[in-house]
Scaffold this motif. Sequence first.
Motif, mmCIF file in Angstrom:
data_model
loop_
_atom_site.group_PDB
_atom_site.id
_atom_site.type_symbol
_atom_site.label_atom_id
_atom_site.label_comp_id
_atom_site.label_asym_id
_atom_site.label_seq_id
_atom_site.Cartn_x
_atom_site.Cartn_y
_atom_site.Cartn_z
ATOM 1 N N LEU A 245 39.385 47.898 40.943
ATOM 2 C CA LEU A 245 40.718 47.900 41.550
ATOM 3 C C LEU A 245 41.138 46.488 41.947
ATOM 4 C CD1 LEU A 245 43.129 49.589 42.540
ATOM 5 C CD2 LEU A 245 41.981 49.729 44.776
ATOM 6 N N SER A 246 40.149 45.760 42.523
ATOM 7 C CA SER A 246 40.509 44.402 42.971
ATOM 8 C C SER A 246 40.847 43.514 41.773
ATOM 9 C CB SER A 246 39.395 43.791 43.807
ATOM 10 O OG SER A 246 38.169 43.917 43.118
ATOM 11 N N GLU A 247 40.138 43.731 40.647
ATOM 12 C CA GLU A 247 40.463 42.973 39.431
ATOM 13 C C GLU A 247 41.876 43.311 38.968
ATOM 14 O OE1 GLU A 247 36.984 41.818 36.345
ATOM 15 O OE2 GLU A 247 37.126 43.951 36.841
ATOM 16 N N ALA B 247 48.922 40.622 40.409
ATOM 17 C CA ALA B 247 49.536 39.602 41.266
ATOM 18 C C ALA B 247 49.738 38.310 40.486
ATOM 19 C CB ALA B 247 48.658 39.366 42.492
ATOM 20 N N LEU B 248 48.693 37.892 39.747
ATOM 21 C CA LEU B 248 48.805 36.643 38.978
ATOM 22 C C LEU B 248 49.880 36.761 37.900
ATOM 23 C CD1 LEU B 248 45.053 35.643 38.577
ATOM 24 C CD2 LEU B 248 46.801 34.487 39.959
ATOM 25 N N ASN C 296 48.424 44.196 24.054
ATOM 26 C CA ASN C 296 47.248 45.061 24.168
ATOM 27 C C ASN C 296 46.245 44.473 25.153
ATOM 28 O OD1 ASN C 296 45.531 47.307 23.128
ATOM 29 N ND2 ASN C 296 44.231 45.554 22.607
ATOM 30 N N HIS C 297 46.092 43.154 25.088
ATOM 31 C CA HIS C 297 45.145 42.448 25.947
ATOM 32 C C HIS C 297 45.463 42.723 27.415
ATOM 33 C CE1 HIS C 297 42.495 39.052 27.021
ATOM 34 N NE2 HIS C 297 43.371 38.846 27.995
ATOM 35 N N CYS C 298 46.742 42.692 27.765
ATOM 36 C CA CYS C 298 47.146 42.922 29.145
ATOM 37 C C CYS C 298 46.991 44.408 29.502
ATOM 38 C CB CYS C 298 48.589 42.493 29.379
ATOM 39 S SG CYS C 298 48.800 40.733 29.142
ATOM 40 N N ALA C 299 47.344 45.254 28.533
ATOM 41 C CA ALA C 299 47.287 46.697 28.801
ATOM 42 C C ALA C 299 45.856 47.151 29.083
ATOM 43 C CB ALA C 299 47.868 47.450 27.616
ATOM 44 N N VAL C 300 44.902 46.446 28.457
ATOM 45 C CA VAL C 300 43.487 46.802 28.614
ATOM 46 C C VAL C 300 43.082 46.786 30.086
ATOM 47 C CG1 VAL C 300 41.165 45.863 28.231
ATOM 48 C CG2 VAL C 300 42.716 46.187 26.296
ATOM 49 N N ALA C 301 43.639 45.867 30.856
ATOM 50 C CA ALA C 301 43.276 45.737 32.264
ATOM 51 C C ALA C 301 43.548 47.038 33.017
ATOM 52 C CB ALA C 301 44.047 44.597 32.902
ATOM 53 N N PHE C 302 44.573 47.751 32.576
ATOM 54 C CA PHE C 302 44.921 48.985 33.276
ATOM 55 C C PHE C 302 44.438 50.220 32.513
ATOM 56 C CE2 PHE C 302 48.056 45.765 34.395
ATOM 57 C CZ PHE C 302 47.815 45.694 35.763
ATOM 58 N N GLY C 303 43.549 49.976 31.558
ATOM 59 C CA GLY C 303 42.970 51.079 30.812
ATOM 60 C C GLY C 303 43.952 51.755 29.874
ATOM 61 N N ILE C 304 45.039 51.057 29.531
ATOM 62 C CA ILE C 304 46.009 51.687 28.620
ATOM 63 C C ILE C 304 46.144 50.900 27.320
ATOM 64 C CG2 ILE C 304 47.374 52.995 30.323
ATOM 65 C CD1 ILE C 304 49.269 50.519 30.423
#
Lengths: 624, 256
Positions: free
Chosen positions: A16-18, A24-25, A102-110
Amino acid sequence: MIAILPTLAEPQSFSLSEKLLFAALAMASVYSFWNLFGRILNKILQSKKDSSFRLFPITKRIWDFFWEVLCQAKVVRERPLPGLAHAFVFWAFCAFALVTLNHCAVAFGIGFLNPAGEFARLYFYVAAAFAFACAAGILGLFVRRFLVRPKWLGEQLSYQSGVIALLIFVLMATYLAAFFVTDAGPDARILWWVHTLTLLTFLPLIPHTKHLHLVLSPATVFLSRGGFAQIPPLAGDEDFGLVAGADLTQLVSLQAYYCVECGRCTEHCPAANTGKLLNPKEIILGVRAYLNNLGPASDQPLLGKYNSQEAVFQCTTCGACEFQCPVGIEHVPILVGLRRGAVNTGAWEDEHGGKLFLALERGSNALGLSPAERDKFIEKQALPIFDGTQEYCLWLGCMGGYDPKGREIVTAFARVMKFLGTSYGVLRKEKCTGDPVRRLGNDLLFQQLAEANLETLAQNKVKKIVTICPHCVRTIQEDWKEYGAPPQVEHHSEFMARYVDKLPKQPSEEKVVFHDPCYLGRYRNVYDEPRKVAALAGDLVEAPRNKERSFCCGAGGGLAFLGEEDGERVSHKRAAELVATGAQTIAAACPFCNTMFRDALAATGESAPQLLDIAQLTARGLPE
Amino acid sequence: MKIIVAIKQVPERDAQVRINAAGKWIEEVDLQYALNESDAYALEEALQLKEKHGGEVTVVSAGPERVGQTIREALAKGADRAIYVASNDLGSRDALGVARLLAAAIQPENPDLILTGLQSEDLGLGQTGVILAEVLGLPHASLILHVEKTETGLTVKRELEEGWFQTIELPTPAVLTIQSGGNKLRYATLMGIKRAKIKEVRQVTASDLGVDVPPVVLMEGVTMPHKQKSTQMLGGSPKEAAAALVEKLKFEVRVL
């Protein structure tokens, strides 16, 4: 086959913190980008509307977008090696659009591209190929900028460009490295974060640097004014050209912001190459600095602190800058616009310029001679007077009617027409087409000359004009349009090229070099016709700079009338190039080029090649 | 400084003139007109004085309707307003008649300085300005290249023969006739023309001005100059021919 090759590793889950940190970044990065980009966009949108801008016909725009943006045709053609390096970077960015999402979406598991799936694997490989080419390309560009250091990039090293190059390289390297690690290990996570942070650093840097062109230039190639070196009509009673910020139109502001500072314009500029003050790149950046500091509503003059009047009046309007510009900046309308602002308000004071204007206010030709001189020439050569029965009106122009060398060209061309059995006549009265005053920015005088000439031509029921002067051709066909419908007009090279089979080929091994006049080549796209004609007289050789890259003779833009130039003479530089080809004959196709080279060759000494217009070369082969 | 500049519209220098049917003047149909050259210099001098010392420049011109174009040109170059003396019979007036017309139009303005060109390019009498001064009862000087304002009046530079100049002082108001070439003329600008549209042009007629004097000088007729060529061949050796040429240039043509 695919299954045994490694695929792209990506971290499997984020804490979650990641997630929060990334969100935020990302927001900060986007905000920081928009903060400046929004302000720039506002300045462009707040500029005056381009009243003469028409979106249609749109097919040419679509083609230009495809060819110049997507295919990078101009970028590659005019500077093949760095152009290709740039194209790889550009194509990689296009390919990466999907990868990055896709790279960004990966962070949220999508994440929507599954590295194990067939399509995604294939796509990642294609992107990897581009990434490899991009990394190599950016490395090459880095070496060029920081080690080779071509002078066109400016004297000062742009460290921003170095940082951007590094960021792009890291983006590509981290992407490629992810093929060599596994999902589970910490390496995948480290690579993901490095890639992400690089990306988020890159984004806000875009509007701060010339990399703004990433966002703007695709739009601007599409939104060009259309035509080459097209001078837009003044809009309304209070428009005197580019006087102050309030006169900058949206297109001009847009162009000022998307300059990539590559310096191709300056590399090809005859003024910048002969030690003059003018540097077309700096003119565009001057407008940008003005917009940054004063904004588009300011009434501070554009010429002064940010751009120099002296520099603006050193432009020969040869159009090499505009032709070369890979992002579609229209330098000529901007330079002429700044001149208009200075001349239409009376701010430009120049002894020679004032003399030219007064000569044309009170008389009929730019040379300031009495029309009786023209009458005498017509009488002496027994040129037929146009009476409406002939096919062509032979337009003499100021050079053809008054200049001794120009008259020789007209006389030779008249012989060619007679030989071909073409009926033609000359007008009793003719005024300067207004070419020099149009390019110098004197709209009042230009309008008077255009209207007077249009009236004379209508009275005489002229349908077709042929002339020896490319400046007359351009001005009659394009610039007069503002004030009426001009007759059909063509250059004598086009006329003679049509009859090239009927004209005698001279049995000669003479080496002939043809000099492309700016107003015939870049302005009219006529390159092959004069060559066909010149080839009648001997064997053609080419100067190192030819066709689209031809180097100006120094006479255009009214400069033929402005007296001695600073620094090296443009005509001398070009004449030396032509002499160096070893040709025995220089073939010209413009009376202004002719007069410039005549003086330049006289200075080179005894062994100078002969200088003849293509009409004179052709007439040489005619039976007596 | 309140300055009046009297200007005249004349056929364009390049115009091909023909004599009219009556044989008393040139055919005016199809002619292009322009501002008389020395009047252009008078206007330039006035504008420069105004730029230096402030004040107002008013142009006055007499003639048929076509004169309006020349008046607008003067306004475009920077004159503040104009008085147009409408007159279709200017050709039948002599220099005295024209000067009286102009004087009547100028008098109520009470100017500090009146400038006009030395002479017109069409008639070339060179009298109108000088007579104007007489009619107005003002001091005058002719052939002026440069005007300077002083505490008490004016210092002007006059052109004499053979490159000599004379500097004289005059009180104001005064009338000066200006010689061409003293200044650099300014070019007409688009902004000037646009601004000129809203400047005042006051129209008066000869009868408004109460000037109706019969001419004392009548135009009898005009003729084209006769072209004549007289070529002399100088014989002998090149040395003798050159010596003979120098002799002729010195004593016959008097250019050396």
